[in-house]
Write an enzyme that holds these catalytic residues in place. Structure first.
Site, PDB file in Angstrom:
ATOM      1  N   ARG A  50      11.019  12.070  -8.051  1.00 35.92           N
ATOM      2  CA  ARG A  50      11.226  13.427  -7.519  1.00 35.92           C
ATOM      3  C   ARG A  50      11.593  13.364  -6.040  1.00 35.92           C
ATOM      4  O   ARG A  50      12.420  14.136  -5.555  1.00 35.92           O
ATOM      5  CB  ARG A  50       9.970  14.293  -7.702  1.00 35.92           C
ATOM      6  CG  ARG A  50       9.629  14.628  -9.142  1.00 35.92           C
ATOM      7  CD  ARG A  50      10.582  15.586  -9.838  1.00 35.92           C
ATOM      8  NE  ARG A  50      11.791  15.035 -10.362  1.00 35.92           N
ATOM      9  CZ  ARG A  50      11.944  14.361 -11.517  1.00 35.92           C
ATOM     10  NH1 ARG A  50      10.915  14.090 -12.274  1.00 35.92           N
ATOM     11  NH2 ARG A  50      13.130  13.939 -11.904  1.00 35.92           N
ATOM     12  N   GLU A  59      15.097  12.339  -5.856  1.00 35.21           N
ATOM     13  CA  GLU A  59      15.908  13.497  -6.232  1.00 35.21           C
ATOM     14  C   GLU A  59      15.982  14.511  -5.082  1.00 35.21           C
ATOM     15  O   GLU A  59      17.055  15.053  -4.787  1.00 35.21           O
ATOM     16  CB  GLU A  59      15.292  14.148  -7.476  1.00 35.21           C
ATOM     17  CG  GLU A  59      16.050  15.330  -8.011  1.00 35.21           C
ATOM     18  CD  GLU A  59      15.371  15.890  -9.245  1.00 35.21           C
ATOM     19  OE1 GLU A  59      16.091  16.133 -10.220  1.00 35.21           O
ATOM     20  OE2 GLU A  59      14.135  16.093  -9.235  1.00 35.21           O
ATOM     21  N   SER A 113      12.272   9.529  13.360  1.00 35.88           N
ATOM     22  CA  SER A 113      11.576   8.244  13.289  1.00 35.88           C
ATOM     23  C   SER A 113      10.607   8.193  12.117  1.00 35.88           C
ATOM     24  O   SER A 113       9.914   9.166  11.821  1.00 35.88           O
ATOM     25  CB  SER A 113      10.796   8.000  14.584  1.00 35.88           C
ATOM     26  OG  SER A 113      10.059   6.800  14.497  1.00 35.88           O
TER      27      SER A 113
END
EC number: 4.2.1.104
Length: 147
Positions: free
Chosen positions: A88, A91, A114
């Site tokens: 996920r 994605e 960062s």
């Protein structure tokens, strides 16, 4: 013996003893997010932290030394993650990565966020339609320099 062996021992002991990451973090004195990443082989513990973790998980002095070795970070077993929860995130970055990039550049200019000067907070957010996962990522903005 290598760092992966130590990680496996930590996970096995965690399950066997019912240890929570939050309880480990409290004993180490750092955030549950950072300590969990360290126990999973993604961060480097100093000697004092390694001793605390070692005591919790029954690690030998040699195994504690492995917790102090700089790991190969970002080491997932496959280029595209297969674990549903980790996928996920893959994605999310695939779908929203360009949007996140554009909005950060619009707000801060040309640079990066960062992951070294960084913190993360994960909390449960109660919701009548089903609890939500609230993740806050905070990284220092690092502008590209001209030279």
């Amino acid at each position: 013996m290598n760092r992966n062996d130590i990680t496996e021992k930590i996970i096995t002991t965690k399950v066997a003893k019912g240890i929570t990451w939050e309880s480990v973090a409290k004993k180490v004195g750092l955030s549950k997010e950072w300590v969990t990443a360290g126990c999973l082989g993604q961060m480097t513990f100093d000697e004092k932290q390694a001793k605390v973790v070692g005591k919790i998980f029954g690690l030998t002095a040699e195994e504690q030394k492995w917790l102090q070795v700089v790991p190969y970070k970002g080491s997932l077993p496959t280029p595209v993650p297969t674990d549903p929860l980790i996928y996920r995130w893959y994605e999310i970055v695939s779908v929203y990565g360009t949007t996140i990039k554009e909005l950060i550049h619009e707000e801060f200019g040309d640079g990066i966020m960062s992951a070294i000067d960084f913190s993360m907070d994960i909390v449960r957010q109660p919701d009548p339609k089903g609890d939500r996962v609230n993740v806050v990522l905070s990284g220092k903005f690092l502008p590209y320099k001209t030279y």
